[in-house]
Design an enzyme around this catalytic site. Structure first.
Site, PDB file in Angstrom:
ATOM      1  N   ASP A 143      50.229 -83.612  -1.959  1.00 37.30           N
ATOM      2  CA  ASP A 143      49.757 -82.396  -1.300  1.00 37.30           C
ATOM      3  C   ASP A 143      48.231 -82.373  -1.367  1.00 37.30           C
ATOM      4  OD1 ASP A 143      49.661 -79.670  -0.234  1.00 37.30           O
ATOM      5  OD2 ASP A 143      51.750 -79.538  -0.838  1.00 37.30           O
ATOM      6  N   HIS A 192      48.532 -81.017   4.828  1.00 38.96           N
ATOM      7  CA  HIS A 192      48.565 -81.015   3.353  1.00 38.96           C
ATOM      8  C   HIS A 192      48.211 -82.393   2.790  1.00 38.96           C
ATOM      9  CE1 HIS A 192      49.933 -76.931   2.672  1.00 38.96           C
ATOM     10  NE2 HIS A 192      50.927 -77.077   3.533  1.00 38.96           N
ATOM     11  N   GLU A 249      52.985 -76.609   8.143  1.00 41.28           N
ATOM     12  CA  GLU A 249      51.632 -76.043   8.037  1.00 41.28           C
ATOM     13  C   GLU A 249      50.533 -77.047   8.392  1.00 41.28           C
ATOM     14  OE1 GLU A 249      52.327 -72.586   4.737  1.00 41.28           O
ATOM     15  OE2 GLU A 249      51.890 -74.560   3.951  1.00 41.28           O
TER      16      GLU A 249
HETATM   17  C1  ACM Z   1      56.250 -74.473   2.947  1.00 42.76           C
HETATM   18  O1  ACM Z   1      56.486 -73.528   2.179  1.00 42.76           O
HETATM   19  N1  ACM Z   1      55.042 -74.613   3.469  1.00 42.76           N
HETATM   20  C2  ACM Z   1      57.262 -75.450   3.282  1.00 42.76           C
END
Ligand code: ACM
Ligand code: ZN
Length: 488
Positions: free
Chosen positions: A157, A221, A285
């Site tokens: 991440d 991410h 995201e």
């Molecule tokens: C997430 O909570 N962005 C998968």
């Protein structure tokens, strides 16, 4: 002596008269295929082989579901018929729960049990805050006791790349350490799991019939990846491992071959390391501001006739799905991957992990993709607060224990070719600095989730709320801090 507070409660439990004194096992009669499970049970339950103690008999039966079992506890013996080794293990874990809850005098009973869903999972984010292997093993012990089947390991991440990749040592050399402290311990060392440590966790989990599914996040991410390999981003960097939390604009450059080369190496090693049939490829995201201003991304859109950033992400997802398939695995992605539906659906081998609202579920099922339920607004986000109390620890929202127990299990679908294969609880660790804080967030809600995906439509909230009061006894036995928030 009444029914013990088993979790998940067995599907059919028939009380019988009397009790069994279980201090040791006198004789074992099982086929060779069940020896590993039996040895494991003896070692973790602390029962020795002794003369005159009860007999343990086990056999396999093709008429029982692979994970199902029939268990008869009588005054002088334990008999188990199981569909497969996993069902036999579950039967032994039922006995182990009884030993923890009732001591050495357990009630005679006939139990017939099997799960409604195969995917009964728990996700742990080890990127925002690192979690040590010894703690992960304790969680796996608790997962086994609760008959969970999947440990989803969130390994990369913005705030850290946590998996050793031998063909790209820079990923952990540069991507696993932050410049600024985010917890008292976070700067003392590079924090990542070596491949040997990961193998150890995989084997530990496998002995408990738990599959470890790794997640490698892309194309968003990825601050930690970009810090190590700046050529994979649209601007070329420099980048830094994030110390903040949130969603960041620097993502992989879709119009550049570098990210695909790196991901090919990463997924090749990950596929060799993890026996799981699935690999999670992230996909959530991912902002597109960098793509909008990147000549390479724009040229690719022109060349491929891609009309929107969603279609650009669709192109990327298709390529990553191709890499994962090439290495013999099935991909899982967060539901944003399906934002290109219905115009641009994805390969049917992709399973969607549904974390946002239900809107996308029907389109996904109708396209033939399977779904894993993990909705933030429907009980699965166990990083959220557990109560309305403003001082309760937690991030972003509220997930009560009752909400975790009441998750929706069915979604409308006109032509259901995809299947809901189960669900899970997710623990993101932005605000969770230490394992004991994690334990407080995970339980009791993960116990509810375990029962939801085991019993499915047969679950009973009031009965669970009564039994869950004894969960601390089970967890204490596994060495987990039992200071929990258990509501009335
Ligand atoms: C997430 O909570 N962005 C998968
Ligand atoms: Zn780009």
């Amino acid at each position: 002596m009444g029914k013990p507070a088993l979790i998940p409660f067995p599907r059919n439990y028939r009380e019988m008269e009397g009790t069994l004194e279980l201090y040791g096992i006198g004789r074992i009669s099982i086929p060779d295929e069940l020896k590993t499970e039996t040895d494991h049970f003896l070692s973790v339950s602390g029962l020795a082989m002794t003369e005159n103690d009860p007999v343990l008999e086990g056999k396999l039966s093709s008429s029982i579901h692979e994970e199902g079992y029939f268990l008869r506890i009588s005054k002088d013996s334990i008999n188990i018929e199981a569909g497969g080794a996993s069902g036999f293990h579950h039967a032994l874990e039922t006995i182990r729960q009884m030993l923890i809850l009732c001591g050495h005098t357990i009630p005679c009973a006939e139990i017939e049990d099997s799960p409604q869903f195969g995917w009964r999972g728990f996700m742990l984010d080890c990127c925002r805050h690192f979690m040590p292997v010894e703690y992960i093993k304790k969680l796996i012990d608790a997962m086994s006791l609760l008959k969970l089947s999947v440990f989803h390991w969130h390994l990369t991440d913005d705030q850290g790349w946590r998996i050793e990749i031998k063909s790209h040592p820079e990923l952990t050399e540069k991507g696993s350490t932050r410049k600024k402290r985010t917890s008292p311990e976070s700067m003392t060392k590079c924090e990542f799991f070596t491949q040997d440590e990961i193998k150890d966790v995989i084997e530990y989990a496998a002995r408990r019939h738990i599959t470890v599914v790794p997640e490698i996040e892309c194309p968003g991410h990825v601050s930690a990846l970009l810090t190590a390999i700046p050529e994979a981003g649209c601007s070329g960097g420099p980048y830094e491992v994030e110390t903040r939390t949130g969603v960041f604009p620097d993502v992989l450059c879709i119009g550049n071959e570098k990210p695909y080369e790196i991901l090919d190496d990463v997924f090749r090693e990950v596929a060799e390391l993890f026996p799981s049939e699935y690999i999670h490829i992230g996909g959530d995201e991912c902002p597109h501001t960098r793509w909008d201003n990147c000549p390479k991304c724009q040229a690719l859109m022109q060349k491929e006739g891609l009309k929107s950033p969603q279609e650009l992400q669709w192109y990327f997802s298709q390529r990553v799905i191709g890499i994962v398939k090439k290495y013999g695995k099935k991909p899982i992605g967060w539901d944003e991957i399906a934002n290109s539906y219905p115009e641009k659906p994805l390969d049917k081998c992709l399973t969607i992990m549904l974390w946002r609202g239900p809107e996308v579920a029907s389109a996904v099922l109708e396209n033939g993709n399977d779904i894993i339920l993990a909705r933030c607004d429907d009980g699965a986000y166990i990083d959220y607060r557990q109560t309305e109390n403003e001082y309760e620890p937690g991030n972003l929202g509220i997930t009560t224990l009752r909400a975790s127990y009441s998750s929706t299990l069915h979604y409308p679908c006109s032509n259901e070719s995809g299947t809901i294969i189960g669900g899970q609880g997710n623990l993101w660790t932005e605000k969770i600095l230490f394992p004991n804080n994690a334990t407080y967030m995970i339980f009791p809600r993960l116990a509810a989730i375990a029962e939801v995906y085991w019993l499915g439509d047969d679950r009973k909230l009031d009965d669970f709320m009564r039994r869950v009061k004894e969960l601390p006894v089970l967890l204490e036995n596994e060495g987990l801090n039992p200071g929990l928030c258990i509501p009335e």
